[in-house]
Write a protein that holds these residues in place. Sequence first.
Motif, mmCIF file in Angstrom:
data_model
loop_
_atom_site.group_PDB
_atom_site.id
_atom_site.type_symbol
_atom_site.label_atom_id
_atom_site.label_comp_id
_atom_site.label_asym_id
_atom_site.label_seq_id
_atom_site.Cartn_x
_atom_site.Cartn_y
_atom_site.Cartn_z
ATOM 1 N N HIS A 175 0.918 -1.138 0.000
ATOM 2 C CA HIS A 175 0.000 0.000 0.000
ATOM 3 C C HIS A 175 0.957 1.186 0.000
ATOM 4 O O HIS A 175 1.661 1.398 0.995
ATOM 5 C CB HIS A 175 -0.845 -0.046 1.276
ATOM 6 C CG HIS A 175 -1.893 1.005 1.376
ATOM 7 N ND1 HIS A 175 -3.156 0.710 1.832
ATOM 8 C CD2 HIS A 175 -1.894 2.336 1.117
ATOM 9 C CE1 HIS A 175 -3.886 1.817 1.855
ATOM 10 N NE2 HIS A 175 -3.129 2.813 1.433
ATOM 11 N N ILE A 176 1.052 1.913 -1.118
ATOM 12 C CA ILE A 176 2.087 2.948 -1.205
ATOM 13 C C ILE A 176 2.034 3.884 -0.003
ATOM 14 O O ILE A 176 0.975 4.132 0.557
ATOM 15 C CB ILE A 176 2.030 3.758 -2.527
ATOM 16 C CG1 ILE A 176 0.734 4.539 -2.652
ATOM 17 C CG2 ILE A 176 2.296 2.873 -3.731
ATOM 18 C CD1 ILE A 176 0.744 5.580 -3.764
ATOM 19 N N HIS A 177 3.200 4.371 0.360
ATOM 20 C CA HIS A 177 3.304 5.279 1.497
ATOM 21 C C HIS A 177 4.608 6.051 1.431
ATOM 22 O O HIS A 177 5.626 5.526 0.996
ATOM 23 C CB HIS A 177 3.201 4.530 2.828
ATOM 24 C CG HIS A 177 4.135 3.369 2.949
ATOM 25 N ND1 HIS A 177 3.927 2.165 2.300
ATOM 26 C CD2 HIS A 177 5.274 3.215 3.665
ATOM 27 C CE1 HIS A 177 4.897 1.321 2.606
ATOM 28 N NE2 HIS A 177 5.734 1.940 3.423
ATOM 29 N N LEU A 178 4.539 7.289 1.851
ATOM 30 C CA LEU A 178 5.732 8.118 1.986
ATOM 31 C C LEU A 178 6.255 7.983 3.405
ATOM 32 O O LEU A 178 5.481 8.058 4.359
ATOM 33 C CB LEU A 178 5.408 9.593 1.761
ATOM 34 C CG LEU A 178 5.242 10.125 0.361
ATOM 35 C CD1 LEU A 178 4.987 11.638 0.426
ATOM 36 C CD2 LEU A 178 6.451 9.850 -0.486
ATOM 37 N N HIS A 179 7.549 7.800 3.523
ATOM 38 C CA HIS A 179 8.221 7.927 4.812
ATOM 39 C C HIS A 179 8.664 9.382 4.901
ATOM 40 O O HIS A 179 9.316 9.888 3.994
ATOM 41 C CB HIS A 179 9.475 7.041 4.865
ATOM 42 C CG HIS A 179 9.203 5.587 4.835
ATOM 43 N ND1 HIS A 179 9.159 4.808 5.964
ATOM 44 C CD2 HIS A 179 8.957 4.751 3.799
ATOM 45 C CE1 HIS A 179 8.911 3.555 5.633
ATOM 46 N NE2 HIS A 179 8.782 3.494 4.313
ATOM 47 N N LEU A 180 8.314 10.043 5.964
ATOM 48 C CA LEU A 180 8.756 11.410 6.229
ATOM 49 C C LEU A 180 9.697 11.331 7.421
ATOM 50 O O LEU A 180 9.295 10.928 8.521
ATOM 51 C CB LEU A 180 7.558 12.315 6.544
ATOM 52 C CG LEU A 180 7.837 13.733 7.009
ATOM 53 C CD1 LEU A 180 8.630 14.509 5.971
ATOM 54 C CD2 LEU A 180 6.540 14.447 7.325
ATOM 55 N N LEU A 181 10.980 11.654 7.186
ATOM 56 C CA LEU A 181 12.018 11.531 8.205
ATOM 57 C C LEU A 181 12.649 12.884 8.487
ATOM 58 O O LEU A 181 12.974 13.631 7.551
ATOM 59 C CB LEU A 181 13.105 10.566 7.720
ATOM 60 C CG LEU A 181 12.602 9.174 7.368
ATOM 61 C CD1 LEU A 181 13.100 8.746 6.019
ATOM 62 C CD2 LEU A 181 12.981 8.195 8.437
ATOM 63 N N ALA A 182 12.853 13.180 9.776
ATOM 64 C CA ALA A 182 13.443 14.466 10.154
ATOM 65 C C ALA A 182 13.939 14.382 11.589
ATOM 66 O O ALA A 182 13.761 13.382 12.273
ATOM 67 C CB ALA A 182 12.408 15.578 10.021
ATOM 68 N N GLY A 183 14.550 15.475 12.019
ATOM 69 C CA GLY A 183 14.956 15.586 13.413
ATOM 70 C C GLY A 183 16.409 15.236 13.672
ATOM 71 O O GLY A 183 16.863 15.269 14.813
ATOM 72 N N LYS A 184 17.155 14.906 12.621
ATOM 73 C CA LYS A 184 18.587 14.651 12.745
ATOM 74 C C LYS A 184 19.207 14.832 11.366
ATOM 75 O O LYS A 184 18.501 14.898 10.360
ATOM 76 C CB LYS A 184 18.864 13.247 13.275
ATOM 77 C CG LYS A 184 18.571 12.125 12.293
ATOM 78 C CD LYS A 184 19.007 10.765 12.842
ATOM 79 C CE LYS A 184 18.939 9.697 11.755
ATOM 80 N NZ LYS A 184 19.467 8.422 12.227
#
Length: 121
Positions: free
Chosen positions: A98-107
């Motif tokens: 099921h397509i999905h974006l990973h949103l990564l931040a904070g480092k």
Amino acid sequence: MSETIFDKIINREIPATIVYEDEQSLAFKDINPQAPVHLLIIPKRRIETINDVGEDDKDTVGHLFVVAAKLAKEMGFDEDGYRVVMNCNEKAGQSVYHIHLHLLAGKTLGWPPYSDTPKSV
């Protein structure tokens, strides 16, 4: 098409820490975070892989990126920087179809962003 864990989250059959929802999409915290901020942004209408994205899905896929930018701004890391990733199929680390974006931040995020063992969906 059998139900995925994301379908169950959308239907509130299993819990998730939901941070955003609208008519088209849902965003929630990844249960195996790879950064201090690690969200998954999914369309409510399932598209299994990027390979299955068609002409009729352009608005849906574009909407996921609009949501990512909105969340980055609301959460205050839009100026510092963040990464969005969408994996396609098993060798790229996709484990939920099921397509999905990973949103990564904070480092500070390194490059290249790979490892031999996939650690997230």
